[in-house]
Motif scaffolding. Structure first.
Motif, mmCIF file in Angstrom:
data_model
loop_
_atom_site.group_PDB
_atom_site.id
_atom_site.type_symbol
_atom_site.label_atom_id
_atom_site.label_comp_id
_atom_site.label_asym_id
_atom_site.label_seq_id
_atom_site.Cartn_x
_atom_site.Cartn_y
_atom_site.Cartn_z
ATOM 1 N N TRP A 120 -27.627 29.257 -4.261
ATOM 2 C CA TRP A 120 -28.392 29.797 -2.911
ATOM 3 C C TRP A 120 -29.785 29.578 -2.977
ATOM 4 O O TRP A 120 -30.433 29.455 -2.054
ATOM 5 C CB TRP A 120 -28.020 31.488 -2.963
ATOM 6 N N TYR A 124 -14.656 25.541 -5.597
ATOM 7 C CA TYR A 124 -15.637 26.367 -4.822
ATOM 8 C C TYR A 124 -16.153 27.691 -5.567
ATOM 9 O O TYR A 124 -17.238 27.982 -5.623
ATOM 10 C CB TYR A 124 -15.226 26.698 -3.473
ATOM 11 N N GLU A 125 -15.208 28.307 -6.493
ATOM 12 C CA GLU A 125 -15.657 29.472 -7.116
ATOM 13 C C GLU A 125 -16.593 29.321 -8.207
ATOM 14 O O GLU A 125 -17.676 29.991 -8.417
ATOM 15 C CB GLU A 125 -14.390 30.217 -7.614
ATOM 16 N N ARG A 126 -16.063 27.972 -8.863
ATOM 17 C CA ARG A 126 -17.053 27.647 -9.990
ATOM 18 C C ARG A 126 -18.444 27.191 -9.625
ATOM 19 O O ARG A 126 -19.366 27.279 -10.062
ATOM 20 C CB ARG A 126 -16.390 26.586 -10.816
ATOM 21 N N SER A 130 -20.886 19.649 -15.556
ATOM 22 C CA SER A 130 -19.420 19.483 -15.701
ATOM 23 C C SER A 130 -18.768 18.419 -16.192
ATOM 24 O O SER A 130 -17.853 18.411 -17.001
ATOM 25 C CB SER A 130 -18.868 19.878 -14.295
ATOM 26 N N GLU A 160 -10.543 27.204 -6.801
ATOM 27 C CA GLU A 160 -11.178 27.422 -7.921
ATOM 28 C C GLU A 160 -12.495 26.596 -8.081
ATOM 29 O O GLU A 160 -13.673 27.024 -8.709
ATOM 30 C CB GLU A 160 -10.113 26.927 -9.314
ATOM 31 N N PHE A 190 -20.048 28.124 -6.551
ATOM 32 C CA PHE A 190 -20.852 29.503 -5.950
ATOM 33 C C PHE A 190 -21.207 30.324 -7.195
ATOM 34 O O PHE A 190 -21.848 31.367 -6.688
ATOM 35 C CB PHE A 190 -20.088 29.873 -4.924
ATOM 36 N N LYS A 191 -20.289 30.230 -8.131
ATOM 37 C CA LYS A 191 -20.807 31.309 -9.351
ATOM 38 C C LYS A 191 -22.267 31.029 -9.902
ATOM 39 O O LYS A 191 -22.868 32.003 -10.451
ATOM 40 C CB LYS A 191 -19.786 31.224 -10.597
ATOM 41 N N ASP A 192 -22.936 29.764 -9.560
ATOM 42 C CA ASP A 192 -23.968 29.471 -10.275
ATOM 43 C C ASP A 192 -25.120 29.956 -8.822
ATOM 44 O O ASP A 192 -25.143 29.484 -7.964
ATOM 45 C CB ASP A 192 -24.099 27.899 -10.306
ATOM 46 N N THR A 193 -25.951 30.875 -9.172
ATOM 47 C CA THR A 193 -26.807 31.368 -8.360
ATOM 48 C C THR A 193 -27.869 30.543 -8.130
ATOM 49 O O THR A 193 -28.416 30.777 -6.982
ATOM 50 C CB THR A 193 -27.546 32.661 -9.090
#
Length: 296
Positions: A73, A63-65, A239, A61, A67-70
């Motif tokens: 990249w 990492y998902e939070r 966060s 979770e 990498f959801k932030d563009t």
């Protein structure tokens, strides 16, 4: 073929030596291992201290939070660009400065080294530095991340010592007799024979560029130019601020747990590329540091 019989003293020494080295190895490796297992463990287990040797309640979770932030990249792309271009420029300039300073026939090299070493101990300060960057038109440009600090004096000293020890003037004189110009000698002879010290320079400069966020924080205004470290820093701060933006105790606790999980994930994302790069440079790194070390 006869083997040399080892004495009891040798065996005792080996046992003590390997035990001490193994202990220090665990001291170094365990924090890295803990950060990794904490990043994939349940935040409740991490906060309560249940995660020690093995991950518990495995979840991605965090990492998902992240990498959801563009912006991640974009930051990766910027950091790779700054690291590759900046490190290439750093290595080229350091080699070009270190080579003439390693030649005894180069007049004024002692004076130049003194001037360079003075900059290791004295600087104009942040405000003059900022005003200089602004007057040069480098503020809020990618060039600021590449050009500023393009040469490190300590790395010049390592390079000079390495070239003095490994590129003799006799080789240069023999090449000159065959009609080789100084520039061609540098390209055809010096650079191929300096792979080990160049690998050391690439590692030093590369790690510096990869971890650098202070220059971006001072000189960059556009978020699309931010490096990865600055973006990860902003995600972590956001966060953590969630815990103070609500009066609900339950929501504040949940926000704190999420911030704890994101913190470990951010460390892994920022560190893994450099950890993967080091083994490929390790052979050259050890040789370059030993041969290019400062001699009295």
């Amino acid at each position: 073929m006869k083997t040399i019989k080892r004495s009891k003293e040798d065996l005792v020494f080996d046992i003590i030596n390997y035990s001490v080295l193994g202990f220090f190895l665990l001291i170094v490796l365990y924090p890295l291992y803990f950060v990794f297992i904490a990043s994939i463990s349940s935040p409740n287990d991490v906060v309560s201290g249940n995660v020690i040797m093995l991950p518990k309640g495995i979840t991605l979770e965090g990492y998902e939070r992240i990498f959801k932030d563009t912006r991640i990249w974009t930051g990766y792309g910027n950091t790779i660009l700054y690291t590759v271009v900046g490190t290439t420029l750093n290595v080229i300039l350091t080699m070009m400065i270190g080579f003439p300073l390693s030649r005894k026939y180069f007049s004024g090299r002692k004076v130049i080294m003194i001037v360079l070493m003075i900059t290791m101990y004295f600087s104009g300060g942040l405000i003059p530095h900022y005003l200089l960057v602004k007057s040069l038109g480098l503020r809020d440009t990618a060039m600021a991340m590449v050009i500023l600090g393009a040469v490190g004096v300590f790395n010049i000293i390592i390079t000079r010592s390495f070239l003095e020890s490994n590129i003799s003037e006799e080789i240069e004189q023999a090449a000159a007799i065959d009609g080789c110009s100084p520039f061609r000698f540098f390209i055809s002879m010096v650079l191929p024979l300096s792979k080990s010290v160049m690998a050391v320079l690439a590692l030093y400069y590369g790690v510096g560029h990869w971890n650098d966020y202070f220059k971006a924080m001072i000189f960059l205004n556009s978020s699309e130019k931010f490096p990865l470290q600055l973006i990860l820093r902003s995600i972590l701060i956001q966060s953590q601020n969630l815990t103070t933006m609500t009066d609900d105790i339950t929501q504040a606790e949940e926000a704190r747990i999420i911030a704890e999980q994101i913190k470990y994930g951010v460390i892994i994302i920022a560190s893994v590329p450099m950890l993967f790069l080091y083994p490929f440079l390790q052979r050259y790194f050890i040789k370059g540091v030993m041969v290019g070390s400062i001699k009295g």
